[in-house]
Each structure stands twice: as C-alpha cells, then as structure tokens.
Design an enzyme around this catalytic site. Structure first.
Site, short mmCIF file in Angstrom:
data_model
loop_
_atom_site.label_atom_id
_atom_site.label_comp_id
_atom_site.label_asym_id
_atom_site.label_seq_id
_atom_site.Cartn_x
_atom_site.Cartn_y
_atom_site.Cartn_z
N TYR A 37 9.60 12.71 -0.22
CA TYR A 37 8.88 12.87 1.43
C TYR A 37 9.39 14.05 1.97
CZ TYR A 37 7.39 8.76 -1.05
OH TYR A 37 6.43 7.71 -1.72
N TYR A 94 6.94 -1.72 3.73
CA TYR A 94 5.42 -1.64 3.59
C TYR A 94 5.38 -1.06 3.38
CZ TYR A 94 5.90 1.99 7.16
OH TYR A 94 6.70 2.93 8.17
#
Length: 434
Positions: A152, A434
């Site tokens: 990322y 999440y």
C-alpha cells in the site's frame, strides 16, 4: 457523524477503462440482489482464504455490505463470468484526529484479487479507483487495515497507527496495580455486543486513529456471528463504576493448554472509557482462576498493563503496523487535527498520484491550530513523499525515525520541531479491523 455517503459515488471511469482494455468489467454491484450479494461475499471469503460460507452466514453477513459501496471485477471470458474475480468496498467513517475532532475518512475494505487473475493490474485499478472516488466525493483522507504490508505504500498510504500485541505470563507478571472501586459483571453474548457498541462509541472520540464501529462488528467480537467457529467459547464481562455507569467491556475465549487443566485467555477486545475501567478489566484477566497466560492484540502503545504488574518482564510487547492512512486533501487534513507545538515550515510533498504534490507552508499557532497554504517561497524545510506524511499524521510515528530511514529529508533541528508538533497525546490507537 459524516454526511458523505460512498454509495452515491459511481465506478471510477479511468479504472473501468483500463480494465476493459484487459477484457475485464469493473462496476459497482447492487447487493440488494440476493444472487449478487452471495457471489460477492463468497468471492471475499475466497480472497481471504476463508471457508465457504453457508446460507446462514451469507444472510447474516450481507447486512454491513448493504451500507457500503461494493465494487466487483468480472471476467466475461471465464466459465464463471458472473462470479467476481476481484472485490473492494468502501464507506465514509469519522476518523478521530489529535485534539479530539474528526475528519471524514474513506474506509477501504475487502480488497481481493483471485489467484487466477494476479499480475493483470487489477489491484492497482481497485486502489487507484478508490482514491479517485474518495477525492471526488470530498473525503480528505482514506484509510484501511491490511493483510499484507508491502502493497500500500506505493499508493501513498503510510502505517500511521501502530498496535501492540501483549503476551502475559500471568504467574511471573503478577498484579501490582490498583483495585478500582466499582464492579465486574458477566454478560450474555447479545448483551456484550450492546455494551461494546456503547462504550466504544464514547471511548473512540478520546483517542486519535479510532474509527466508528458497526453492529455486526460488535456481534462478531461477542460470538454472535454464525460464521464464527469459536462462538461457543466466547465469554465476557463489563465494568460498572462506583455510580453504576458502564465504563468498560472485556470479551475473551479460554483454551486448555495440553490437557493440563491450565488455560490460556485470548482477549478478543478490551474497550474502556476510563483508567479505572482499564485497570479493573486487566486485573480480572490476570487474576482469573486457572489462567497461566493472557494474550491481547490491537492494544495502544501506551497501554498501562506493563505498569500494572509486579514484574514487567512477564509482559512481552510486540509492536506492529495496523492502521494505514492516506492524505488526499492536505490542507483539509492538516487543519483538522491539533498540533502539540507551534510550527512554521515549508514542506515539499511528493505524490505520484497527484493529489497532494507540491510545496506547502504549514503554520501552527500557540493553540495548536494549523493553517496550510501553497508555498510561494523556493525555500523548503523538509521533503517527503505523501506516504511518509500520512504515517506522521496521527502522531504515532516519529519524524526522527523516518528521517533516519531516509524517508524525510530535513535538518536535525527541523526534524525535532516537526516531532514536537506532530506528537499526539494520548498515543493513537485502532482496536478493530475494517
């Protein structure tokens, strides 16, 4: 709460065009359609190497997806052309920032690409599409939690919110802390889910890095989800203060250690609104009958547990990355948080995606309030890429550490001033995935 709704944002046209050139269809899926919802959830389970969900699990798991923007990629040339070969979804959540305010964060989840379709640019299209969608919606920040930490950074995300895993040898550690007034009570699983939601919603606004949870997340911790293989092992207690007010919740499982009738306690979640609640719940865990070891993950770096025991060497702390952030609107993001010291610097930010690239003057007044404007001077105090600035944003990563790693270019005195200003009290934390 945020006023932005990710579901109103269409599929990113550039990602759609790039994937169409590779014979793939990229689109927002409507999970109100049962067949589509089941295919999406099954693709997510496959992507994370989970078991095949049964009908009950699919029906239960559909609820949170209906509140999100769900993107799928399809390969019409495959035998299962109606089954996604990649997924991602998103929603907008309030992210608590240093100082106690919140900023809208484009939360990204369930990023999967089928093993049959790797190396075809799908992950890039998914992530860049999410960033462009977030920026178009006006979200100043994007965030995610990750299963792989090497992917990322190239998209501008920084590991901003570290977490700590605690492994406690109960017999060695002992208990050396206080015995808070108040009471501990066992709770049934449905009640635990209720209590988790109440306490977390109050506690999250006091610590940067936290995001809002949702009902099925609390039910998952509490062992209510039908897809949880350990649901029958889940137990939990709550802490009530001296006035009878709910201030903390502990959810855990117990497992016997090799037929010894000695047990390991695995803390699923400990959420507390006060110092007394934290201490009381840790005391319950460490003084539980027949328990030799206690493990807990996603704890803040300033968790008091090592200082609540007699022998700190009985507590092993393992720090790891957890919450990743990506600034999309630099003036909006930096002016939303409070800083811990005055500052006046020019930052040169490199951003290959183009959202935040440029020279920016960051000025912080005596009250910690920031103003950000495009810098007209050619004098630059510090240079970094946006993943480094995003890592610094929540106040849990030191500028000096990134400077030592070659991620920030600045004189030593500038790095020190940046460190003092960006530091957060309390330390940032994120206690959910999440």
């Amino acid at each position: 709460m945020t006023s932005l709704d990710a579901r109103s944002v269409p599929a990113d046209p550039l990602s759609a065009e790039r994937l169409a050139a590779a014979g793939l269809e990229y689109r927002v899926d409507d999970l109100n359609d049962e067949a589509t919802a089941q295919s999406f959830q099954r693709a997510v389970a496959r992507g994370f190497l989970g078991g095949e969900p049964n009908a009950e699990a699919l029906d239960y798991g559909r609820t949170p997806f209906l509140q999100r923007r769900n993107i799928s990629v399809y390969d019409g040339t495959a035998a299962t052309g109606d089954f996604p070969v990649a997924t991602v979804n998103s929603w907008v959540s309030p992210l608590t920032v240093p100082g106690g305010d919140a900023v809208d964060m484009w939360s990204i989840s369930v990023v999967t690409v089928a093993a049959t379709h790797r190396r075809r640019g799908i992950a890039r299209a998914l992530l860049e599409g999410e960033l462009r969608a977030a920026a178009s919606a006006g979200a100043p920040m994007a965030g995610l939690t990750v299963s792989e930490a090497t992917i990322y950074g190239r998209y501008g995300f920084g590991a901003a919110v570290p977490a700590v895993r605690l492994d406690v040898d109960v017999r060695r550690a002992g208990w050396g802390g206080v015995a808070p007034s108040g009471s501990i009570q066992y709770r049934e699983r449905d009640e635990l889910a209720d209590d988790l939601g109440v306490v977390h919603e109050r506690a999250r606004v006091a610590r940067p890095g936290q995001v809002a949870g949702w009902r099925t997340r609390w039910e998952g911790f509490a062992g209510v989800s039908p897809s949880d293989p350990d649901r029958d092992k889940v137990r939990g207690v709550r802490y009530l203060d001296e006035n009878g007010e709910l201030r903390g919740v502990l959810v855990y499982t117990l497992a016997e250690k090799s037929g010894s009738f000695r047990f390991q306690m695995d803390v699923r979640m400990l959420v507390a609104e006060t110092h007394d609640a934290t201490a009381a719940l840790w005391r319950f865990a460490l003084q539980h009958d027949l328990v030799d070891t206690v493990t807990a993950d996603l704890r803040p770096t300033d968790d008091p547990l090592p200082w609540l025991v007699r022998d700190t060497r009985g507590v092993v702390q393992t720090v790891h990355d957890h919450g990743w952030l990506r600034i999309l609107d630099l003036p909006a993001a930096l002016s939303a948080r409070r800083f811990s010291a005055p500052l006046d610097v020019v930052l040169r930010i490199e951003d290959s995606q183009g959202f935040t690239a440029g020279d920016w003057r960051l000025t912080v007044d005596q009250e910690g309030r920031a103003s950000v404007e495009t810098a007209s001077s050619s004098s630059v105090d510090a240079t970094m890429d946006i993943s480094a600035l995003s890592a610094l944003y929540a106040g849990g990563v030191r500028v000096s550490a990134l400077r030592g790693a070659g991620r920030v270019s600045a004189a030593a005195d500038v790095a020190e001033r940046l460190d003092r200003a960006f530091a957060s009290y309390p330390a940032p934390a994120l206690d959910i995935w999440y």
